[in-house]
Structures are given as C-alpha cells and as structure tokens.
Design a protein around this motif. Structure first.
Motif, mmCIF file in Angstrom:
data_model
loop_
_atom_site.group_PDB
_atom_site.id
_atom_site.type_symbol
_atom_site.label_atom_id
_atom_site.label_comp_id
_atom_site.label_asym_id
_atom_site.label_seq_id
_atom_site.Cartn_x
_atom_site.Cartn_y
_atom_site.Cartn_z
ATOM 1 N N LEU A 104 0.814 -1.224 0.000
ATOM 2 C CA LEU A 104 0.000 0.000 0.000
ATOM 3 C C LEU A 104 0.844 1.268 0.000
ATOM 4 O O LEU A 104 0.361 2.339 -0.364
ATOM 5 C CB LEU A 104 -0.935 0.005 1.215
ATOM 6 C CG LEU A 104 -1.981 -1.108 1.248
ATOM 7 C CD1 LEU A 104 -2.726 -1.099 2.578
ATOM 8 C CD2 LEU A 104 -2.960 -0.938 0.099
ATOM 9 N N ALA A 105 2.078 1.185 0.442
ATOM 10 C CA ALA A 105 2.941 2.363 0.490
ATOM 11 C C ALA A 105 3.690 2.533 -0.832
ATOM 12 O O ALA A 105 3.899 1.578 -1.580
ATOM 13 C CB ALA A 105 3.941 2.225 1.638
ATOM 14 N N GLU A 106 4.093 3.780 -1.116
ATOM 15 C CA GLU A 106 4.953 4.011 -2.286
ATOM 16 C C GLU A 106 6.387 3.687 -1.896
ATOM 17 O O GLU A 106 6.890 4.183 -0.874
ATOM 18 C CB GLU A 106 4.845 5.459 -2.762
ATOM 19 C CG GLU A 106 5.738 5.732 -3.966
ATOM 20 C CD GLU A 106 5.588 7.140 -4.517
ATOM 21 O OE1 GLU A 106 6.524 7.615 -5.193
ATOM 22 O OE2 GLU A 106 4.537 7.755 -4.260
ATOM 23 N N TRP A 107 7.060 2.883 -2.703
ATOM 24 C CA TRP A 107 8.434 2.524 -2.394
ATOM 25 C C TRP A 107 9.378 3.537 -3.036
ATOM 26 O O TRP A 107 9.175 3.981 -4.176
ATOM 27 C CB TRP A 107 8.741 1.125 -2.910
ATOM 28 C CG TRP A 107 10.164 0.711 -2.664
ATOM 29 C CD1 TRP A 107 10.727 0.381 -1.469
ATOM 30 C CD2 TRP A 107 11.203 0.619 -3.636
ATOM 31 N NE1 TRP A 107 12.055 0.075 -1.629
ATOM 32 C CE2 TRP A 107 12.377 0.213 -2.952
ATOM 33 C CE3 TRP A 107 11.255 0.840 -5.019
ATOM 34 C CZ2 TRP A 107 13.592 0.025 -3.621
ATOM 35 C CZ3 TRP A 107 12.461 0.649 -5.674
ATOM 36 C CH2 TRP A 107 13.616 0.241 -4.974
ATOM 37 N N ALA A 108 10.413 3.926 -2.298
ATOM 38 C CA ALA A 108 11.397 4.882 -2.811
ATOM 39 C C ALA A 108 12.798 4.397 -2.477
ATOM 40 O O ALA A 108 13.033 3.818 -1.417
ATOM 41 C CB ALA A 108 11.167 6.261 -2.201
ATOM 42 N N ARG A 109 13.743 4.665 -3.393
ATOM 43 C CA ARG A 109 15.140 4.346 -3.120
ATOM 44 C C ARG A 109 15.697 5.351 -2.112
ATOM 45 O O ARG A 109 15.214 6.472 -1.990
ATOM 46 C CB ARG A 109 15.957 4.392 -4.405
ATOM 47 C CG ARG A 109 15.601 3.298 -5.401
ATOM 48 C CD ARG A 109 16.518 3.375 -6.628
ATOM 49 N NE ARG A 109 16.270 2.281 -7.551
ATOM 50 C CZ ARG A 109 15.327 2.292 -8.486
ATOM 51 N NH1 ARG A 109 14.539 3.367 -8.620
ATOM 52 N NH2 ARG A 109 15.154 1.250 -9.279
ATOM 53 N N ALA A 110 16.743 4.939 -1.429
ATOM 54 C CA ALA A 110 17.317 5.798 -0.394
ATOM 55 C C ALA A 110 17.790 7.131 -0.965
ATOM 56 O O ALA A 110 17.649 8.178 -0.319
ATOM 57 C CB ALA A 110 18.464 5.073 0.306
#
Length: 680
Positions: A104-110
C-alpha cells in the motif's frame, strides 16, 4: 507550536539507515519525529500516538526486522488505515529500503527519499493523518508482548465475511486476534467488542454477553430474549447506529454451531477462534501456525520471587476472562496484609504480557488484566491449587454481595465453583450466589444453567417454565422427589410444562387439579403468585374463561404491589397478556385491545419488540382490529424470528387466516332453495 510534518518509523536494528533518512529530510527543511525511546515490547505512549496522528506523511524504513516489533506494527498500521480513509495510502505513506508487505505504500530508493517525501508533504499540506475521534465503548486485550505475524494480520483484515482463526492449543489464535484488535481498531469507528465463550455453557453465557453490550452501548435491556433473539436485536441496534465494529468470539468449542455467534449486521465484522472449523459454517478460515522461537519470546512466569508465585497462583484458579486488581489484592492479602496492593502492582508491572491489560468500559476507570488459560494451567500444575481455590471462593463470595458485581466476576465465581477441590457445600453456596445475581441482571438462561449445576432443581424448573422452555422444565421437575411437598411441586411443574406443550390430557393425568386445586398453604409468596398464574392459564386452555378472568383479576392487585409500574420485567407483562386474552374471550374486545396495546408499548419502549410476550400482545391487537395487512406482517415477522413451526407463528397464521377468509353463508334448506327457484 510547530508540528512535525513527517513521522519516521524504524526498528532499532535499522537505526543507521533511519539516521541517513532523517538527515536527508532535515536538509530539505522538513521536520521529523521518531519513536526512539521504545524497546521491543514497550506499549504505546500518548506522545507516540500524538506524533503519528499529527504527521502529514509517514516514512517507514522497511527491513526484515521492521514489522517484527510491536510498536512498528502499531505505527505502520495506524498510519496506513488513516491514509486509506482520506484516499490512496501511497499519497501519504512511503517505504524506503524493502517494499512494505502490504503493497500500500509508495516505495522509494534511499537516494530519492528526500524528493519523494518533499513532494508528498507539499501535496498534503498541514492536514494530519488522523483526525480526532470520540472514544467508543470497547472490550479489548492489549497484547504488548507480541511480535511477528504481520502478514497474517493483513490477511485477516482483507478477508470478507466472518473469519475463523484455527490452530492447535498454544498456537497463538487468541493472541493474534487480540493483536488485530489492538492494531486495526481505528478501522472500526464503532469500537471493538470481545466475548470469551464459556467451555461448559457457551450459548447461555454468550447470551449474557449480548445483553451486556446492548446495555453498555444503547441502554437497552434484552432481558427475557433467548440467544437468537438477543443476537438479532443487538444486530439491529448496531446497524441503526451506523458505525462499523469488530466483534471477537474467542474459543468456539468443538461441536458448537458457530453461525449462531455471528451478528447479522452489515456493520459488524466477526472474528472467531477455534481449534478447528466446520465447512458448514461457510466462514473464511485462516490457519494459525505455531509460534516461532522469536514470536514466542515472552517473560518467563516461572521467574521471580514468592510474591510473583502468589499472585499467579491465585489468578490461575479463576476464569480466563479479565480480572480486576481489587480481586487480585484480596487474593493475596492473607499472605501480605496491608502490603498486598503494592505487591500486586509490582507483579503486574513485572509480568506485563503474562498478565496483560484489558480495556473494559464498565469498570469505572479501574484497570483489569487477563491470564492466558494455558499459562494458568501450567501454574496450577506446579502449585497447590486447593488452598487458592478456597481463598478465591471466599473472596468472590464477598464480591458477589455487591449488587453491581459484573459479568466477569460471575464467570470467575462459576469457574471456581466447578473446581473439584472445593467443598460441596461451599460450591453450592457460591453457585447460588451467582444465580441470584444473574437473575437480577435478567440473564435467566445463564442463571438456569448455574441453578442446574448447583442442584437447585426447583428454581431451575421455574426459570425454564417462565421462559417457555417446557422440555427443560420437565427434566428438572422430574428431580423433585422425596417428600409430599416436593412431590406436589414436581407434579405441578410437570403438568404446567405439558400444558405449555398443548398436551392438556397428559397434564390432567399428572395433576388432575391443575386448573382447580387451591394453592397449597405451604407455598412461598413468590411461588403462590406463579402457581396462581399457571392455574389461570390452565383454566383458559380448558375453556373456563369467566372463572379464569375472575381469578386473574383477584390476583392482579398483588402483582401490582410487587411490580408497581408496567415493566417488561417481573410478572406484570405475563399477567397483562393473560388478562388481554381473557378480556377478548369473554367479549370485552376494546378492553382487550387496550391492555394488549399497553403491553406492546412497554416492550417496544424497552427495545424488545422481538419478545414473545410483545408478539403475543400484538396478535391480540391484530385480532381485535381485524387489520389484515398487520396480520400478514406479523406472520412474516414471526416466521423470520421464531420459525414457521413455532406455536406463536401458528397462532398468528390462524388469526391471519380467519381475517382473510370470508364467513360462509348459512346453508339453505331444500324448501328455501325450491321457493327461490319458483319466485326468482
């Protein structure tokens, strides 16, 4: 006051990664809040709750460690559910590191996290994740010492219809259900309810739980309704209230039809626990595997000094329902005297997770605790339980002297009374005290089972007869033997039960004078009133309407003295319905309608339109007013509520039939037909 715009959630093992994320966000001028001060099993503080609720965006540092920790589970679940209420969760929830297990969350790179979060903060503005919500009544354990199984919690949340959690003993079914209630409670604006089924009398005590919830939430007294009617009446109240609730039913025993525990309301989400599920239930089943070593990591109840062993030994002989601190203090007072309150407080703090807190709306602000039955069994195995059983009986007998004793106290007393270590006379006295309190509460089904367990066959037979349960009344009446008085009581109750079944010939064979014998002089005052009312019914059933009416009208002043005002409790309602029947049968139709309408009004005002006496009174009103449409509605309602074969349904169907079939003209003689043929 400056409110943090981002809440950063992470496991202790991921502290280095969280530091890098915070540095990147602060470099963009974004305030950040974190729950730094909680260890693995710490509970949720008001400060942490406020920080999550006031954040505009939630950032989770996801890793294999993240959703093992209770506080992380709570933070992430609360944020996701809040974001879902306002739109797409991905607009407010960001996962960095691993993707989150819910998707459900948006995934983002560090290296992109600062840009992604800054854009979401600008879009969200200063709108917080969680708005203010009014507290709802609820009954919920708070399992602070819980780890893992997060994916299973979301599987449970996403399932449709009733869900049953199944697994072997000690697999964690109840713990998983408790954790779901704790983490997902904000998904249910109407709150959370929890019912622990009694292993010996699950249906009767569950009915008492239904009555409790109706009284706490709506101020409605469901006294006099059986399980199915009480369940459906409460379901209607919850539907009208319009707020979703989560309804837990813990410990469905083998061979029990779990469908009877499910409230038929679109506002109620039902979660049950059982060793095994029956396919006939038609529920979604989620099998709960045994705990892994990490998940099972709990404080050891075998450690600690004598004070720990004393408190646990006392708690172990009680039921698995919540225990008040006052009862625990009384239980160890003989050992620790005036120091007992401090001893119990220290033990509860040391053993949080073994004895864990339970939120109860009816405890006047006092905290309660629950001991898992498997822990209780292990404690009993390693201690001298007999002395504690005697002590518990003494403590609970004193608590039961208070008319305000709650349902859980009654469950504890019943559990202690069942213990084989208790002396028979103490056991009977304790059960009788429980039955008196249950009867005062209107929990007559549970009171009946307790009376039977106490060997109070006379009281049990009267309870069954008053409730219209003729087979149970016959069974208990058969036990009344040994002397002329008990013999007469047994025959009277048996005859009255046969009369309820419509077997008047069998009733007369058992007691020929059921309708005509005077009330014995040795009968107690309450018994005299009951016997007189059943004698009136017997006279009506045998066609002696005028005699029955005269006898009842002589009886009514005594009933009015006992029950001063019209009430759905006590003898007034049954006597008033009987009076309406007799007024109708003796030709006083308008008076019959007025009396029956009064009874109907009393029951409807109490929220008890489903009560049999209310329906019986309604049938009299329909018959007098000859309202065909009302008769048709009453038949459909009775078929739905009581079934097509029920005696009340049959009577209403008969009334409807008489109103809809026109009276046939009187048959004409042969001479009449000949004259009409000649002159017409």
């Amino acid at each position: 006051m400056t409110t943090a715009r981002v809440f950063l959630s992470h496991a202790p093992e991921d502290e280095p990664q969280a530091e890098l994320v915070e540095i990147a966000l602060r470099a963009r001028g974004i305030p950040v809040a974190r729950g730094r001060d909680l260890t693995l099993f710490d509970g949720i503080t008001d400060k942490l709750r406020q920080a999550v609720d006031e954040a505009s965006v939630f950032v989770a540092v996801c890793s294999p460690h993240y959703l093992v920790r209770h506080a992380c589970q709570w933070e992430f679940t609360r944020a996701v559910l809040a974001a879902q209420r306002s739109g797409d969760p991905a607009d407010r929830i960001v996962a960095v590191g691993c993707p989150d297990p819910t998707g459900l969350a948006e995934w983002a790179r560090a290296n992109e996290i600062a840009d992604v979060v800054a854009a979401k903060v600008d879009k969200a503005g200063r709108v917080p994740l969680c708005g203010t919500r009014d507290p709802q009544p609820e009954r919920l354990a708070r399992p602070r010492r819980f780890v893992g199984r997060y994916a299973t919690l979301w599987e449970l949340h996403r399932a449709t219809g009733p869900v049953v959690l199944t697994g072997k003993a000690a697999s964690g079914k109840t713990t998983l259900a408790e954790q779901y209630g704790a983490l997902f409670r904000t998904a249910y604006p109407g709150g959370v309810e929890w019912a622990e089924l009694d292993e010996h009398d699950p249906l009767d005590w569950y009915t008492a739980d239904l009555r409790r919830v109706a009284a706490e939430r709506f101020g409605v007294d469901l006294a006099g309704l059986g399980l199915d009617q009480a369940r459906d009446a409460l379901a209607e109240l919850l539907t009208v209230a319009g707020a979703d609730i989560c309804w837990f039913v813990d410990g469905v025993p083998p061979g029990c039809d779990a469908k009877r525990f499910v409230l038929p309301s679109p506002r109620v989400r039902t979660v049950l626990t059982a060793r095994a599920a029956d396919r006939g239930w038609g529920f979604t089943e989620i099998a709960v595997p045994p705990f892994t070593p990490e998940e099972a990591r709990q404080p050891d109840h075998r450690t600690g000094g004598d004070h720990v062993r004393a408190v646990l030994a006392f708690a172990s002989v009680l039921d698995s329902v919540p225990i008040s601190g006052d009862v625990l203090v009384d239980g160890v007072t003989p050992v620790y005297g005036s120091a007992a309150p401090m001893v119990v407080a220290r033990v509860l703090d040391d053993l949080d997770g073994v004895l864990h807190p339970v939120d109860l709306p009816d405890c006047a602000g006092r905290q309660t605790w629950r001991l898992h039955p498997l822990v209780a069994a292990e404690v009993r195995r390693t201690t001298d339980a007999a002395a504690m059983v005697d002590r518990a009986a003494t403590v609970l007998d004193r608590v039961l002297a208070d008319p305000r004793a709650g349902l859980h106290t009654l469950r504890h007393a019943t559990r202690v009374a069942r213990d084989g270590a208790l002396a028979p006379e103490t056991r009977q006295a304790l059960l009788r005290a429980v039955a008196v309190r249950l009867e005062a509460r209107g929990d007559n089904a549970a009171a009946f089972s307790v009376r039977v367990a106490a060997g109070d066959h006379l009281a049990a037979a009267w309870l069954a007869l008053t409730a219209g349960a003729a087979p149970e009344a016959l069974r208990e009446a058969a036990q009344l033997k040994g002397d002329p008085i008990n013999d007469y009581r047994g025959r009277f109750l048996t005859a009255a039960a046969y009369d309820l079944l419509g077997a008047h010939d069998r009733a007369d064979a058992v007691l020929p004078g059921l309708a005509t014998d005077p009330i014995p002089v040795w009968a107690t005052e309450p018994e005299r009133g009951r016997m007189a009312l059943f004698r009136v019914r017997a006279l009506r059933a045998r066609g002696h309407h005028e005699t029955a009416r005269t006898l009842l009208e002589e009886l009514l002043p005594r009933i009015h003295r006992t029950d001063p005002g019209p009430s759905h409790r006590g003898e007034w309602a049954a006597a008033a319905v009987e009076h309406a029947h007799l007024l109708l049968l003796t030709g006083d139709r308008e008076a019959a309608r007025e009396k029956a309408a009064e009874v109907e009004l009393v029951f409807r005002a109490a929220g008890l339109a489903r009560h049999r006496l209310a329906q019986e009174a309604g049938a009299i009103v329909v018959e007098v007013t000859a309202d065909v449409a009302a008769a048709c509605r009453a038949v459909r309602q009775a078929e739905t509520w009581y079934g097509p074969a029920d005696s009340l349904t049959t009577r209403l169907r008969d009334v409807h039939g008489r109103l809809t079939v026109p009276e046939r003209a009187a048959p004409r003689s042969r001479l009449s037909r000949l004259l009409r043929a000649v002159f017409d």
